[in-house]
Design an enzyme around this catalytic site. Structure first.
Site: not given
Length: 277
Positions: A15, A37, A163, A167
């Site tokens: 997606r 997955k 986060y 990243k």
């Protein structure tokens, strides 16, 4: 250059941005390995590796859906082996799969910290490690990380340090591996969107359709990714690209087709994280 007959190994391609990159490559007649997955429909997330494969083949490409957990070394090794057995090699690795949680340091559960590290930094490193022996054999090998430019300003760490660390770990792989494998001709680059994108992450976790309406469709990142990975790898490595800048340099001047809300002006779009005004 064209991606006709080239094989792209794309993580998280069931997606969003990953699928969009696969669809853009398919228009050239590329082979796309959908390493993700989701094999069965998810109650909140659209698409599976199988529906993505159908779309890629309808767009003109050849698809290989492979259930892959990039946190697991054996799973990645098996996916790479299937890709090589099916298509004969790997020309491009796109490390798109990512986990996000914007909680502060006191609120973030450690299992979420671990997940972001395992998927973002470790998963990207692992996929690069397993794909590299095959990339060495490619004519124009590229590794593209969907990660931000490295900027040590505290503003990018203050609100969500975990986060940012995860990243930036991907981006540090670009910085290091671009030099490590420069002589072998394998390009390592990073790509990041200038604005928010309409993805499942934004719609489900980061504000919903009202927020994603102030952004662009993932196709802009796909077009920028295509522009990068069709460049000569020995002449394009170690760079941190922004999607809009890549396309402007390629001659694109009208970005209205990418806007989620066509009535919204370019100056009304919301910048993505890690992008300076």
């Amino acid at each position: 250059m064209s991606l006709a007959g080239k094989t792209l190994f794309i993580t998280g391609a069931s997606r969003g941005v990953g699928k969009a990159i696969g669809l853009r490559a398919a228009r050239d007649g590329a082979n796309v390995v959908i390493a993700a997955k989701t094999a069965e429909p998810h109650p909140r997330l659209p698409g599976t590796i199988h529906t993505a494969a159908e779309e890629i083949e309808a767009a003109g490409g050849r698809a290989l859906p492979v259930v892959t957990d990039i946190r697991d070394e054996a799973s990645v090794e098996a996916a790479v082996r299937q890709a090589v057995e099916h298509f004969g090699g790997i020309d491009v690795l796109v490390n798109n799969a990512s986990a996000i949680n914007l909680s502060g340091s006191l609120e973030l559960p450690m299992k979420r910290y671990d997940l972001m590290q395992q998927v973002n930094t470790r998963g990207s490193f692992l996929c690069a490690q397993k794909c590299l022996p095959h990339l060495f054999e490619a004519d124009n090998p590229h590794v593209l990380m969907l990660s931000p430019p490295l900027d040590m300003h505290p503003r990018w760490f203050r609100d969500h340090p975990a986060y940012t660390i995860a990243k930036y770990g991907m981006s540090m792989c670009v910085l290091g591996m671009a030099e490590e494998f420069r002589e072998q001709g394998v390009a390592f680059n990073a790509l990041w969107p200038r604005t928010l994108l309409k993805t499942a992450a934004v719609d489900n976790l980061l504000g919903g359709p009202e927020v994603s309406g102030r952004g662009r469709y993932p196709s802009i990142v796909a077009d920028a990714a295509y522009t990068i990975v069709t460049r000569p790898s020995r002449q394009c490595t170690g760079q941190f690209f922004i999607d809009e800048t890549v396309l402007r340099e390629a001659g694109v001047s009208d970005f209205s087709p990418y806007r989620v809300d066509p009535e919204r002006g370019e100056d009304e779009l919301q910048l993505d994280l890690f992008v300076r005004p």
